[in-house]
Design a protein around this motif. Sequence first.
Motif, PDB file in Angstrom:
ATOM      1  N   ARG A 110      49.889  38.747  44.917  1.00 56.16           N
ATOM      2  CA  ARG A 110      49.219  39.991  44.526  1.00 56.16           C
ATOM      3  C   ARG A 110      48.527  39.895  43.182  1.00 56.16           C
ATOM      4  O   ARG A 110      47.434  40.435  43.002  1.00 56.16           O
ATOM      5  CB  ARG A 110      50.238  41.135  44.514  1.00 56.16           C
ATOM      6  CG  ARG A 110      49.639  42.508  44.259  1.00 56.16           C
ATOM      7  CD  ARG A 110      50.655  43.596  44.527  1.00 56.16           C
ATOM      8  NE  ARG A 110      51.815  43.467  43.667  1.00 56.16           N
ATOM      9  CZ  ARG A 110      51.929  44.040  42.469  1.00 56.16           C
ATOM     10  NH1 ARG A 110      50.917  44.755  41.985  1.00 56.16           N
ATOM     11  NH2 ARG A 110      53.015  43.898  41.763  1.00 56.16           N
ATOM     12  N   ARG A 111      49.126  39.209  42.222  1.00 58.10           N
ATOM     13  CA  ARG A 111      48.608  39.215  40.862  1.00 58.10           C
ATOM     14  C   ARG A 111      47.777  37.985  40.498  1.00 58.10           C
ATOM     15  O   ARG A 111      47.052  38.015  39.505  1.00 58.10           O
ATOM     16  CB  ARG A 111      49.777  39.336  39.870  1.00 58.10           C
ATOM     17  CG  ARG A 111      50.541  40.643  39.995  1.00 58.10           C
ATOM     18  CD  ARG A 111      51.594  40.760  38.923  1.00 58.10           C
ATOM     19  NE  ARG A 111      52.298  42.035  38.999  1.00 58.10           N
ATOM     20  CZ  ARG A 111      53.264  42.399  38.162  1.00 58.10           C
ATOM     21  NH1 ARG A 111      53.643  41.569  37.190  1.00 58.10           N
ATOM     22  NH2 ARG A 111      53.860  43.572  38.296  1.00 58.10           N
ATOM     23  N   ILE A 112      47.898  36.919  41.269  1.00 59.06           N
ATOM     24  CA  ILE A 112      47.178  35.691  40.917  1.00 59.06           C
ATOM     25  C   ILE A 112      46.175  35.312  41.994  1.00 59.06           C
ATOM     26  O   ILE A 112      44.971  35.179  41.732  1.00 59.06           O
ATOM     27  CB  ILE A 112      48.172  34.533  40.675  1.00 59.06           C
ATOM     28  CG1 ILE A 112      49.082  34.875  39.489  1.00 59.06           C
ATOM     29  CG2 ILE A 112      47.433  33.226  40.425  1.00 59.06           C
ATOM     30  CD1 ILE A 112      50.156  33.864  39.228  1.00 59.06           C
ATOM     31  N   ILE A 113      46.653  35.122  43.220  1.00 63.96           N
ATOM     32  CA  ILE A 113      45.788  34.613  44.288  1.00 63.96           C
ATOM     33  C   ILE A 113      44.747  35.642  44.701  1.00 63.96           C
ATOM     34  O   ILE A 113      43.552  35.321  44.837  1.00 63.96           O
ATOM     35  CB  ILE A 113      46.630  34.171  45.494  1.00 63.96           C
ATOM     36  CG1 ILE A 113      47.618  33.087  45.088  1.00 63.96           C
ATOM     37  CG2 ILE A 113      45.719  33.684  46.619  1.00 63.96           C
ATOM     38  CD1 ILE A 113      46.979  31.833  44.561  1.00 63.96           C
ATOM     39  N   MET A 114      45.156  36.881  44.905  1.00 66.59           N
ATOM     40  CA  MET A 114      44.210  37.898  45.367  1.00 66.59           C
ATOM     41  C   MET A 114      43.071  38.154  44.383  1.00 66.59           C
ATOM     42  O   MET A 114      41.899  38.225  44.802  1.00 66.59           O
ATOM     43  CB  MET A 114      44.955  39.190  45.680  1.00 66.59           C
ATOM     44  CG  MET A 114      45.807  39.107  46.935  1.00 66.59           C
ATOM     45  SD  MET A 114      44.840  38.737  48.416  1.00 66.59           S
ATOM     46  CE  MET A 114      44.001  40.291  48.625  1.00 66.59           C
ATOM     47  N   PRO A 115      43.327  38.295  43.072  1.00 64.71           N
ATOM     48  CA  PRO A 115      42.184  38.457  42.157  1.00 64.71           C
ATOM     49  C   PRO A 115      41.229  37.277  42.163  1.00 64.71           C
ATOM     50  O   PRO A 115      40.010  37.466  42.056  1.00 64.71           O
ATOM     51  CB  PRO A 115      42.863  38.620  40.789  1.00 64.71           C
ATOM     52  CG  PRO A 115      44.214  39.158  41.088  1.00 64.71           C
ATOM     53  CD  PRO A 115      44.618  38.499  42.373  1.00 64.71           C
ATOM     54  N   LEU A 116      41.762  36.059  42.311  1.00 62.92           N
ATOM     55  CA  LEU A 116      40.903  34.889  42.336  1.00 62.92           C
ATOM     56  C   LEU A 116      40.112  34.778  43.636  1.00 62.92           C
ATOM     57  O   LEU A 116      39.095  34.083  43.696  1.00 62.92           O
ATOM     58  CB  LEU A 116      41.738  33.614  42.138  1.00 62.92           C
ATOM     59  CG  LEU A 116      42.409  33.459  40.760  1.00 62.92           C
ATOM     60  CD1 LEU A 116      43.302  32.221  40.749  1.00 62.92           C
ATOM     61  CD2 LEU A 116      41.359  33.363  39.668  1.00 62.92           C
ATOM     62  N   THR A 117      40.573  35.456  44.671  1.00 62.86           N
ATOM     63  CA  THR A 117      39.913  35.396  45.984  1.00 62.86           C
ATOM     64  C   THR A 117      38.984  36.584  46.207  1.00 62.86           C
ATOM     65  O   THR A 117      38.454  36.759  47.300  1.00 62.86           O
ATOM     66  CB  THR A 117      40.981  35.353  47.097  1.00 62.86           C
ATOM     67  OG1 THR A 117      42.054  34.504  46.710  1.00 62.86           O
ATOM     68  CG2 THR A 117      40.411  34.791  48.394  1.00 62.86           C
ATOM     69  N   THR A 118      38.763  37.384  45.184  1.00 63.35           N
ATOM     70  CA  THR A 118      37.926  38.584  45.329  1.00 63.35           C
ATOM     71  C   THR A 118      36.528  38.294  45.867  1.00 63.35           C
ATOM     72  O   THR A 118      36.049  39.019  46.754  1.00 63.35           O
ATOM     73  CB  THR A 118      37.829  39.324  43.979  1.00 63.35           C
ATOM     74  OG1 THR A 118      39.140  39.734  43.585  1.00 63.35           O
ATOM     75  CG2 THR A 118      36.936  40.545  44.099  1.00 63.35           C
ATOM     76  N   PRO A 119      35.806  37.254  45.390  1.00 65.48           N
ATOM     77  CA  PRO A 119      34.473  36.995  45.966  1.00 65.48           C
ATOM     78  C   PRO A 119      34.513  36.715  47.462  1.00 65.48           C
ATOM     79  O   PRO A 119      33.663  37.207  48.221  1.00 65.48           O
ATOM     80  CB  PRO A 119      33.984  35.768  45.182  1.00 65.48           C
ATOM     81  CG  PRO A 119      34.742  35.811  43.904  1.00 65.48           C
ATOM     82  CD  PRO A 119      36.082  36.358  44.245  1.00 65.48           C
ATOM     83  N   ALA A 120      35.506  35.942  47.892  1.00 69.28           N
ATOM     84  CA  ALA A 120      35.620  35.652  49.325  1.00 69.28           C
ATOM     85  C   ALA A 120      35.963  36.904  50.110  1.00 69.28           C
ATOM     86  O   ALA A 120      35.422  37.142  51.202  1.00 69.28           O
ATOM     87  CB  ALA A 120      36.680  34.575  49.557  1.00 69.28           C
ATOM     88  N   LEU A 121      36.858  37.734  49.576  1.00 66.41           N
ATOM     89  CA  LEU A 121      37.227  38.973  50.263  1.00 66.41           C
ATOM     90  C   LEU A 121      36.041  39.923  50.362  1.00 66.41           C
ATOM     91  O   LEU A 121      35.845  40.584  51.387  1.00 66.41           O
ATOM     92  CB  LEU A 121      38.380  39.647  49.527  1.00 66.41           C
ATOM     93  CG  LEU A 121      39.744  38.952  49.616  1.00 66.41           C
ATOM     94  CD1 LEU A 121      40.736  39.630  48.684  1.00 66.41           C
ATOM     95  CD2 LEU A 121      40.265  38.960  51.042  1.00 66.41           C
ATOM     96  N   ALA A 122      35.241  39.999  49.292  1.00 66.05           N
ATOM     97  CA  ALA A 122      34.068  40.874  49.319  1.00 66.05           C
ATOM     98  C   ALA A 122      33.049  40.392  50.342  1.00 66.05           C
ATOM     99  O   ALA A 122      32.464  41.199  51.085  1.00 66.05           O
ATOM    100  CB  ALA A 122      33.439  40.938  47.932  1.00 66.05           C
ATOM    101  N   ALA A 123      32.813  39.085  50.379  1.00 63.56           N
ATOM    102  CA  ALA A 123      31.868  38.536  51.356  1.00 63.56           C
ATOM    103  C   ALA A 123      32.352  38.768  52.777  1.00 63.56           C
ATOM    104  O   ALA A 123      31.585  39.206  53.650  1.00 63.56           O
ATOM    105  CB  ALA A 123      31.665  37.046  51.099  1.00 63.56           C
ATOM    106  N   LEU A 124      33.640  38.508  53.021  1.00 59.81           N
ATOM    107  CA  LEU A 124      34.189  38.739  54.354  1.00 59.81           C
ATOM    108  C   LEU A 124      34.207  40.218  54.705  1.00 59.81           C
ATOM    109  O   LEU A 124      33.982  40.594  55.853  1.00 59.81           O
ATOM    110  CB  LEU A 124      35.610  38.177  54.433  1.00 59.81           C
ATOM    111  CG  LEU A 124      35.745  36.691  54.753  1.00 59.81           C
ATOM    112  CD1 LEU A 124      37.213  36.281  54.754  1.00 59.81           C
ATOM    113  CD2 LEU A 124      35.109  36.356  56.088  1.00 59.81           C
ATOM    114  N   GLY A 125      34.483  41.063  53.707  1.00 59.87           N
ATOM    115  CA  GLY A 125      34.492  42.499  53.964  1.00 59.87           C
ATOM    116  C   GLY A 125      33.127  43.011  54.397  1.00 59.87           C
ATOM    117  O   GLY A 125      33.022  43.803  55.340  1.00 59.87           O
ATOM    118  N   ALA A 126      32.070  42.561  53.714  1.00 59.31           N
ATOM    119  CA  ALA A 126      30.720  42.986  54.083  1.00 59.31           C
ATOM    120  C   ALA A 126      30.339  42.479  55.468  1.00 59.31           C
ATOM    121  O   ALA A 126      29.768  43.219  56.286  1.00 59.31           O
ATOM    122  CB  ALA A 126      29.721  42.485  53.044  1.00 59.31           C
TER     123      ALA A 126
END
Length: 282
Positions: free
Chosen positions: A191-207
């Motif tokens: 929650r505190r390390i991996i997810m913030p670092l994966t934000t660009p990938a999550l945003a791209a996949l979300g769109a």
Amino acid sequence: MTAMNRQARRRAWATAGFHAGAGALSLLWLVPIALVLVTSTRSFDDIAANGLGSLPHSFTLGGFHQAWVDGGQGRALLNSLIVSIPTVLLSLALASMAAFGLARYDLPFRRTLLLVMLGGNLLPPQILLIPVSKISEALGLYDSLYALIGVQVGFGVGFYVFVLHGFMRSIPPEIQQAAVIDGAGPWQIYRRIIMPLTTPALAALGALSFTWIFNDLLWAITVLRTDTKMPITASLIGLQGQFVSMWNVIAAGSVIAAAPTVVVFLRFQRHFVAGLNLGAVK
């Protein structure tokens, strides 16, 4: 100097040719969109009198009102949002947790699990239409938005896990090791390390996932039957059958259906491009 001038001239011509070709392709891409936008703001009498391809002689938003109220586009748009938003959030949440476990821990058969998840996305959806319909009936979910959400989540998670797995594996292990030394558990690391670092990938996949789910037609007409529960894509088919030759109303319905995906892409464009660049580097 002559050779250098010739080389510079060739580069200039090549650049000009590239921009001319790109401009022509862009124009070819934008002309149909512009035609739909113009048609949606014309009156039916104008189109009937002057033709669909003529210059507009009127401007009205009545087509949008007819599509929204009489054509049921307002209700259909709400159905699409009810399906798309929870599906995107739930899919990315499940996929991120699965990718975290497969990428950051030495789990048995993790490569096999990853290949199985990816292999499910390689099956043609047409051969699964009847099984999915029968399963939704057996579970008592047929003709409900819950069935459509479940289908979209089930068929999307595998691909999202595959993409997020690549991003998470590229994160240096020293970051996770330092967090373990500080006493962080798996949930805190996720929650505190991996997810913030994966934000660009999550945003791209979300769109991307929002666009795919919002524009889906196949699964909607497979697990839904009632007109009032249909999403926007299926509603467009009914709109064309209802208004037949009223092209201004049909075009207005198409604009309404396309607007949410355009808004989502523009909102997440910066993250989307960052995610693509990060994936290209890795």
